[in-house]
Design a protein around this motif. Sequence first.
Motif, PDB file in Angstrom:
ATOM      1  N   PHE A  23       0.763   6.784  -2.387  1.00 45.27           N
ATOM      2  CA  PHE A  23       2.210   6.980  -2.340  1.00 45.27           C
ATOM      3  C   PHE A  23       2.818   6.174  -3.482  1.00 45.27           C
ATOM      4  N   VAL A  24       3.560   6.858  -4.343  1.00 42.83           N
ATOM      5  CA  VAL A  24       4.174   6.218  -5.505  1.00 42.83           C
ATOM      6  C   VAL A  24       5.689   6.209  -5.304  1.00 42.83           C
ATOM      7  N   TYR A  49       5.906  -1.086  -4.621  1.00 41.29           N
ATOM      8  CA  TYR A  49       4.528  -1.012  -5.087  1.00 41.29           C
ATOM      9  C   TYR A  49       3.882   0.314  -4.647  1.00 41.29           C
ATOM     10  N   THR A  50       2.974   0.771  -5.482  1.00 39.01           N
ATOM     11  CA  THR A  50       2.177   1.943  -5.126  1.00 39.01           C
ATOM     12  C   THR A  50       1.255   1.598  -3.962  1.00 39.01           C
ATOM     13  N   VAL A  51       1.182   2.504  -2.994  1.00 40.19           N
ATOM     14  CA  VAL A  51       0.357   2.288  -1.807  1.00 40.19           C
ATOM     15  C   VAL A  51      -0.850   3.215  -1.867  1.00 40.19           C
ATOM     16  N   ILE A  52      -2.029   2.640  -1.734  1.00 44.80           N
ATOM     17  CA  ILE A  52      -3.257   3.448  -1.702  1.00 44.80           C
ATOM     18  C   ILE A  52      -3.448   3.968  -0.280  1.00 44.80           C
ATOM     19  N   ILE A  53      -3.359   5.254  -0.119  1.00 41.19           N
ATOM     20  CA  ILE A  53      -3.537   5.868   1.206  1.00 41.19           C
ATOM     21  C   ILE A  53      -5.005   6.167   1.456  1.00 41.19           C
ATOM     22  N   HIS A  54      -5.673   6.669   0.450  1.00 45.14           N
ATOM     23  CA  HIS A  54      -7.096   7.004   0.568  1.00 45.14           C
ATOM     24  C   HIS A  54      -7.777   6.549  -0.710  1.00 45.14           C
ATOM     25  N   GLY A  92      -4.584  14.240   5.849  1.00 46.09           N
ATOM     26  CA  GLY A  92      -3.811  13.063   5.473  1.00 46.09           C
ATOM     27  C   GLY A  92      -2.495  12.998   6.235  1.00 46.09           C
ATOM     28  N   ARG A  93      -2.066  11.773   6.499  1.00 48.50           N
ATOM     29  CA  ARG A  93      -0.798  11.576   7.219  1.00 48.50           C
ATOM     30  C   ARG A  93      -0.215  10.243   6.776  1.00 48.50           C
ATOM     31  N   TYR A  94       1.072  10.241   6.375  1.00 48.77           N
ATOM     32  CA  TYR A  94       1.670   8.993   5.904  1.00 48.77           C
ATOM     33  C   TYR A  94       3.156   8.977   6.245  1.00 48.77           C
ATOM     34  N   LYS A  95       3.594   7.848   6.831  1.00 52.28           N
ATOM     35  CA  LYS A  95       4.999   7.664   7.183  1.00 52.28           C
ATOM     36  C   LYS A  95       5.739   7.075   5.981  1.00 52.28           C
ATOM     37  N   ILE A  97       3.945  11.659  -2.929  1.00 48.85           N
ATOM     38  CA  ILE A  97       2.531  11.577  -2.577  1.00 48.85           C
ATOM     39  C   ILE A  97       1.752  12.117  -3.769  1.00 48.85           C
ATOM     40  N   ALA A  98       0.803  11.343  -4.251  1.00 49.90           N
ATOM     41  CA  ALA A  98      -0.004  11.753  -5.409  1.00 49.90           C
ATOM     42  C   ALA A  98      -1.457  11.908  -4.983  1.00 49.90           C
ATOM     43  N   LEU A  99      -1.954  13.112  -5.072  1.00 48.54           N
ATOM     44  CA  LEU A  99      -3.349  13.408  -4.755  1.00 48.54           C
ATOM     45  C   LEU A  99      -4.093  13.678  -6.058  1.00 48.54           C
ATOM     46  N   THR A 100      -5.257  13.068  -6.208  1.00 47.02           N
ATOM     47  CA  THR A 100      -6.050  13.243  -7.425  1.00 47.02           C
ATOM     48  C   THR A 100      -7.428  13.753  -7.058  1.00 47.02           C
ATOM     49  N   ILE A 101      -7.837  14.829  -7.692  1.00 44.25           N
ATOM     50  CA  ILE A 101      -9.162  15.417  -7.471  1.00 44.25           C
ATOM     51  C   ILE A 101      -9.862  15.482  -8.821  1.00 44.25           C
TER      52      ILE A 101
END
Length: 480
Positions: A417-418, A425-430, A445-448, A455-459
């Motif tokens: 989460f950015v 601060y950026t939060v590392i969810i996974h 994924g689930r984030y409050k 939400i930033a997803l990187t593959i």
Amino acid sequence: MADETPSPTPQSPGPPMAAGLSTTEQPELPSAAEPEKGKSDSGKAFIQPAVSFKEESNLVSDLSDLQRRALDELKKLVQEALDANTVIPPLPPTQAAAASSTSGAEKEATTTTIEPALEEKEGSFPVEALRRTPGEDVSIWGIPLLKDERSDVILLKFLRARDFRANEAFEMIKRTISWRREFGIENLMEEDLGDDLEKVVFMHGHDRDGHLVCYNVYGEFQNKELYDKTFSDEGKRGRFLRWRIQFLERSVRKLDFGPGGVNTIFQVNDLKNAPGPARIELRQATRQAVLFLQDNYPEFVAKQVFINVPWWYIAFYAMMSPFMTQRTKSKFVFVGPSRTADTLFKYISPEQVPIQYGGLSVDRCHCNPDFTMDDPATEVTLKPATKQFVEILVSERCIMVWELRVVGWEVTYEAEFVPSSSDSYTVIIHKAKKMRPADDPVIFGRYKISEVGKIALTIDNPSFKKRKLLYRYKVLPFTD
């Protein structure tokens, strides 16, 4: 009158038609003059149809003059038979006398075995195939004949099965009505035949054109207990056939027989670990099923996709290809394991495809109740040796849920989460993790979220192969 039904096509050495919907012809495979252009396990389809099949319209205004004349002629024949009360042929005198002396137990036996029906001769009709009572509707698949425009769709199916030869279609209709009475279809609809085969044949979702999708999973018959319980003797094979026809009849009655409705079914045939040609009992059940289905359920296949196709199946049908029409060939697709997901996604949206075939649908469990087959997914092709970024913007307090998969994995996945504010601060969810084929096929994924951000997803796909990314997300109300 001589039986107008064409002789059955030589049967498959294995299971594919035992559980699948029947057509009047067999699947496409290349002839000796048409060498395979793909490779069985290199990501290429086994067999590419030469011409894409387009379903015919059931709107009378779209029919050719010849087809309209054939439909009018068939309607006239059916109406005359209804008026004369002869659409359901009577028993010959000798059979009628024999029927009157048949015990209740013997009548019960005729409805639970299948060999007598296979041995019917021209002009013979079962005990139940009597003349209709005054005022009784004659129905096929729950649709009364000549009562409304749905009847035209029924008649067109029989006409197409007989190349628009009205007399032959009429004879086929009469035989179907007779068979349905003999088999006791209406009573069969209420019969409890158990749920042992619910993983072998099941309906699941719709294709991109709205067709119901039927999955036939032949590898389930590698289970010896299930195989023996289903095919080990004639009585069990008869019960299997009754179950299969019950399943088909119930499925057909869910279709829309309006002129513009969807009234065919998309078939997926999974041949992974399917029993081979040495399984004689399965071959017998296949033959019996084909004989019944091809004559009594014409023109119900929209497409037949065969996945995880073994070599012996290809070899058998390669010999049969020269005897098939181009129309039949255009309905069939054969692919190896590496092309299963991509091929299904061509015809079926990923959210409608079961998870075991590369999709996101998990309605047989409650893995993620936040999503259903009605929630659309986004498809992205991951290029070799590249990273794919998925950003979900958030403008209010909420709970963000998402699910994601890469078919076959072999990628690295991370989620953060950015926040928009430079003071946060950026939060590392996974944390970044290498996802392998043995890992769970779908990540949830689930984030409050309590502030504006994304939400930033990187593959990261480090391989030299293209891969298919599927993802979807949903915004839920914020709760403390």
